[in-house]
Motif scaffolding. Structure first.
Motif, PDB file in Angstrom:
ATOM      1  N   ASP A  42       0.500   3.856  -2.496  1.00  0.00           N
ATOM      2  CA  ASP A  42       0.755   5.469  -2.362  1.00  0.00           C
ATOM      3  C   ASP A  42       1.073   6.131  -3.253  1.00  0.00           C
ATOM      4  O   ASP A  42       0.794   7.521  -3.588  1.00  0.00           O
ATOM      5  CB  ASP A  42       0.217   6.049  -0.692  1.00  0.00           C
ATOM      6  CG  ASP A  42      -0.290   6.531  -0.690  1.00  0.00           C
ATOM      7  OD1 ASP A  42      -1.645   6.954  -0.613  1.00  0.00           O
ATOM      8  OD2 ASP A  42      -0.171   7.571   0.288  1.00  0.00           O
ATOM      9  N   GLU A  88       2.647  -1.140   9.903  1.00  0.00           N
ATOM     10  CA  GLU A  88       1.900  -2.500  10.364  1.00  0.00           C
ATOM     11  C   GLU A  88       2.619  -2.735  11.566  1.00  0.00           C
ATOM     12  O   GLU A  88       1.962  -3.895  12.094  1.00  0.00           O
ATOM     13  CB  GLU A  88       1.511  -2.841   9.097  1.00  0.00           C
ATOM     14  CG  GLU A  88       0.576  -2.268   7.825  1.00  0.00           C
ATOM     15  CD  GLU A  88       0.393  -3.875   6.551  1.00  0.00           C
ATOM     16  OE1 GLU A  88       1.527  -4.212   6.249  1.00  0.00           O
ATOM     17  OE2 GLU A  88      -0.868  -3.189   6.383  1.00  0.00           O
ATOM     18  N   PHE A 131       0.876  -1.250  -0.189  1.00  0.00           N
ATOM     19  CA  PHE A 131       0.261  -0.552  -0.018  1.00  0.00           C
ATOM     20  C   PHE A 131       1.059   1.246   0.623  1.00  0.00           C
ATOM     21  O   PHE A 131       0.541   2.327  -0.401  1.00  0.00           O
ATOM     22  CB  PHE A 131      -0.756   0.164   1.248  1.00  0.00           C
ATOM     23  CG  PHE A 131      -2.176   1.175   1.127  1.00  0.00           C
ATOM     24  CD1 PHE A 131      -2.798   1.466   0.871  1.00  0.00           C
ATOM     25  CD2 PHE A 131      -1.421   2.443   2.083  1.00  0.00           C
ATOM     26  CE1 PHE A 131      -3.753   2.150   0.660  1.00  0.00           C
ATOM     27  CE2 PHE A 131      -2.419   2.910   1.566  1.00  0.00           C
ATOM     28  CZ  PHE A 131      -3.761   3.054   0.937  1.00  0.00           C
ATOM     29  N   ARG A 176      -4.816   6.718   6.140  1.00  0.00           N
ATOM     30  CA  ARG A 176      -3.956   5.636   5.385  1.00  0.00           C
ATOM     31  C   ARG A 176      -2.713   4.819   5.405  1.00  0.00           C
ATOM     32  O   ARG A 176      -2.093   4.079   5.106  1.00  0.00           O
ATOM     33  CB  ARG A 176      -4.504   6.061   4.249  1.00  0.00           C
ATOM     34  CG  ARG A 176      -3.109   7.415   3.856  1.00  0.00           C
ATOM     35  CD  ARG A 176      -3.411   7.837   2.454  1.00  0.00           C
ATOM     36  NE  ARG A 176      -2.291   8.866   1.625  1.00  0.00           N
ATOM     37  CZ  ARG A 176      -2.308  10.179   2.637  1.00  0.00           C
ATOM     38  NH1 ARG A 176      -2.194  10.519   3.427  1.00  0.00           N
ATOM     39  NH2 ARG A 176      -0.619  10.587   2.067  1.00  0.00           N
ATOM     40  N   GLN A 208      -1.937   1.543   6.758  1.00  0.00           N
ATOM     41  CA  GLN A 208      -1.705   0.608   6.017  1.00  0.00           C
ATOM     42  C   GLN A 208      -0.144   0.773   4.955  1.00  0.00           C
ATOM     43  O   GLN A 208       0.425  -0.462   4.422  1.00  0.00           O
ATOM     44  CB  GLN A 208      -3.028   0.339   4.881  1.00  0.00           C
ATOM     45  CG  GLN A 208      -3.744   0.238   5.176  1.00  0.00           C
ATOM     46  CD  GLN A 208      -4.680   0.871   3.875  1.00  0.00           C
ATOM     47  OE1 GLN A 208      -4.883  -0.157   2.830  1.00  0.00           O
ATOM     48  NE2 GLN A 208      -5.698   1.814   3.792  1.00  0.00           N
ATOM     49  N   TYR A 209       1.074   1.688   5.556  1.00  0.00           N
ATOM     50  CA  TYR A 209       2.397   0.784   4.709  1.00  0.00           C
ATOM     51  C   TYR A 209       2.682   0.650   5.741  1.00  0.00           C
ATOM     52  O   TYR A 209       2.965   0.237   6.831  1.00  0.00           O
ATOM     53  CB  TYR A 209       2.864   2.676   5.120  1.00  0.00           C
ATOM     54  CG  TYR A 209       2.409   3.776   3.929  1.00  0.00           C
ATOM     55  CD1 TYR A 209       1.629   4.092   3.735  1.00  0.00           C
ATOM     56  CD2 TYR A 209       3.266   4.618   3.964  1.00  0.00           C
ATOM     57  CE1 TYR A 209       1.497   5.441   2.967  1.00  0.00           C
ATOM     58  CE2 TYR A 209       3.588   5.432   3.490  1.00  0.00           C
ATOM     59  CZ  TYR A 209       2.174   5.827   2.886  1.00  0.00           C
ATOM     60  OH  TYR A 209       2.194   6.394   1.847  1.00  0.00           O
TER      61      TYR A 209
END
Length: 468
Positions: free
Chosen positions: A89, A402, A85, A394, A397-398
Motif C-alpha cells: 500500500d 491484523e 499489504f 484497507r 490488512q496491515y
C-alpha cells in the motif's frame, strides 16, 4: 565514566524521552549527558534537565541526497512488498505522476529498483546517499561538534527522520556508537527504510525484534534489545493527570454521566473522522444509547482543529480537547515534526485516558493507550472501495493491525449501526474484552511500563562499554 548524546528529533520524541523519566535515569548511568536537539533550544526553557542542550543546525536535503534516499526507501518496499499489504500500500502511495523533476525521478527510481532492490543494493544506496552530504558544511559542523564533545555513544530517539542522516555519518567517521529507538508499532511492518544504519536498536517487544530482523537482514540479533517504550510511561507517573472532579471541571463535563472519547488521526490518515464523530453525536442526540453520556473528542496533535469547526457548531454538546502542542519552527522540511507537546497536554492526555469509559478511533495507537487503562476500544472503518468514503478498511490488512483484528481485543465497526451497537455493548459489558486486551498488550509492549526509562538507560550504558 561514559558520555552520551541524546538526539531529540521531533515533538513525539520530546514527549517520550523528555517528559518521561528518561533524562533522570540517563544521568544516573552516564557521567555526562548532552542533549542534541533537532528542535529549537527554547523548547526546553521551562524544564530543569540538568544537562547541556545543543540545538543542531537544520539539514535540508539536496536533490542528489533526496534521490538516493528515495532509491533506498523504494528498494526496501520493493524487496518486502510481496505478501505484505501494508508495504504494498505504501509502495503504491509513494509513486508519483507529477511532471516535476522529483516526479520524473521517482518514476525512474521505481523502474530501476524493480530489478535492483536486494539488501546489498539497499546498503549501496545508503552509501551513495552518504557521499552526497559527506562534505556538506552541516556534516562537517556535526563532526566538529562530536569531536569536541568526545561522546562514547549517540542515542537517536527516532530511526526514520531523513535529516538525522548526516549526524549518523559524522558519528560513524568518529567511531562513536549509535543506537536507534524504533519509534512506533507500525514503523517496521508498513513503512519505508530507516534514515541510516545504526550499531544498536531498541524495540518495544519480541514481536518488533522479529520484524526488525526480518526486514533488515544485515542486522544481527545481538544488536537488538527489547525495552518496551517510554511512550506510555507518563501514565504511571504520579506527577501527571487530574482527579475525577478536576477532569470534569476542566472539560465542562456532566459528572453524573460516563464520557465517550473519540480520538482523531490527522486528515491524511483518517479523513473520515468527521463522519465518525457525527455518527456518535447523532446517537447521543437521538438517545440511541443505553444511557446518557458525555461525548468528547481529542483531535490529532499533528493538525489544527479547523476541519472540525462545523461539527463543533452543529453539536454544541460535544466537548473538545485540542492538544496543547506548539509549533516551534515552521522553516523545516518536516514542519509537523516541530510541533512540541506541553506538560499541560500530558496532563490532559493521561486524564482523558483515565476518566473516559470508552475510546473510539480509526485504528490508531490510542487503542493501546486505552487498553493500558483497561477501557473498551472501538475501531471505526466505514470506508471501502465501493462507497464514496476514504478507504480506511484497507488498513485492516496491515500487519500490525491484523494482530489487533485477530486478537478480538477491540470492536471493529464498518457501519453506523455497528458503531452504535458496539458503544451500547461496551457500556453494558465494559470488561468483556479485557482478557484479549491484556494478551494483545503483552504482544505489542514486551516489558512493564514501570522502569521503562531506567531499562533503556541501563541498556545504553552497557552497550557503551562495548568496543565498536
Amino acid at each position: 565514566m561514559k558520555k552520551i548524546g541524546i538526539v531529540i528529533t521531533d515533538g513525539v520524541g520530546y514527549r517520550n524521552f523528555i517528559l518521561s523519566d528518561f533524562m533522570v535515569e540517563a544521568q544516573k548511568q552516564f557521567s555526562r549527558v548532552v542533549l542534541l536537539s533537532c528542535l529549537p533550544k527554547e523548547a526546553y526553557a521551562d524544564l530543569d534537565l540538568q544537562c547541556d542542550i545543543i540545538e543542531l543546525d537544520v539539514f535540508e536535503e539536496s536533490f542528489a541526497t533526496w534521490f538516493f534516499r528515495k532509491a533506498k526507501e523504494v528498494a526496501h518496499l520493493q524487496l518486502h512488498r510481496k505478501g505484505n499489504f501494508g508495504i504494498t500500500d505504501n509502495f503504491k502511495a509513494n509513486y508519483s505522476k507529477t511532471k516535476t523533476p522529483r516526479g520524473y525521478a521517482t518514476r525512474l527510481i521505481y523502474q530501476f529498483t524493480n530489478w535492483f532492490h536486494s539488501e546489498s543494493w539497499i546498503l549501496r544506496y545508503n552509501r551513495w546517499q552518504q557521499l552526497t552530504f559527506k562534505k556538506h558544511p552541516i556534516t562537517k559542523k556535526y563532526k566538529q561538534l562530536l569531536n569536541e564533545l568526545q561522546l562514547d555513544s549517540l542515542f537517536f530517539t527516532h530511526q526514520r527522520p531523513p535529516y538525522i542522516a548526516p549526524l549518523v555519518l559524522a558519528a560513524e567517521q568518529l567511531h562513536i556508537k549509535t543506537t536507534a529507538f524504533i519509534f512506533s508499532w507500525d514503523n517496521l511492518a508498513s513503512k519505508g527504510r530507516m534514515a541510516a544504519n545504526f550499531d544498536g536498536y531498541l524495540v518495544w517487544s519480541d514481536l518488533m525484534k522479529q520484524e526488525l530482523l526480518t526486514f533488515y537482514t544485515s542486522i544481527q540479533s545481538e544488536q537488538v534489545a527489547v525495552v518496551g517504550t517510554p511512550q506510555f510511561e507518563p501514565y504511571i507517573l504520579s506527577r501527571y493527570g487530574y482527579s475525577t472532579d478536576e477532569f470534569h471541571q476542566r472539560f465542562d463535563l456532566d459528572a453524573n454521566q460516563p464520557t465517550l472519547l473519540f480520538s482523531c488521526g490527522d486528515v491524511s490518515t483518517s479523513p473520515n473522522d468527521p463522519l465518525y464523530i457525527e455518527t456518535l453525536a447523532k446517537a447521543v442526540k437521538n438517545q440511541e444509547l443505553t444511557q446518557s453520556v458525555n461525548l468528547m473528542v481529542r483531535t490529532s496533535p499533528a493538525e489544527s482543529p479547523e476541519r472540525f469547526a462545523p461539527l463543533a457548531e452543529k453539536y454544541p454538546f460535544i466537548r473538545w480537547n485540542y492538544p496543547q502542542w506548539v509549533q516551534a519552527r515552521s522553516n523545516h522540511q518536516e514542519s509537523w515534526s516541530q510541533r512540541i507537546p506541553t506538560v499541560a497536554d500530558v496532563h490532559d492526555l493521561k486524564s482523558v485516558l483515565q476518566h473516559s469509559v470508552i475510546n473510539i478511533n480509526m485504528l490508531s495507537t490510542m487503542s493501546l493507550d486505552f487498553m493500558l487503562f483497561e477501557k473498551p476500544v472501538i475501531n471505526t472503518v466505514f470506508g471501502n472501495p465501493k462507497n464514496s468514503l476514504a478507504n480506511d478498511q484497507r488498513f485492516l490488512q496491515y500487519a500490525h493491525i491484523e494482530y489487533v483484528v485477530n486478537s478480538n481485543a477491540t470492536y471493529i465497526t464498518k457501519k453506523e449501526e455497528e458503531l452504535v451497537a458496539a458503544v451500547n455493548q461496551a457500556l453494558t459489558s465494559p470488561n468483556s474484552k479485557l482478557a484479549q486486551q491484556k494478551e494483545l498488550l503483552a504482544t505489542q509492549i514486551g516489558a512493564p511500563l514501570e522502569g521503562t526509562s531506567k531499562r533503556i538507560a541501563e541498556v545504553l550504558y552497557q552497550w557503551s562499554l562495548k568496543k565498536k
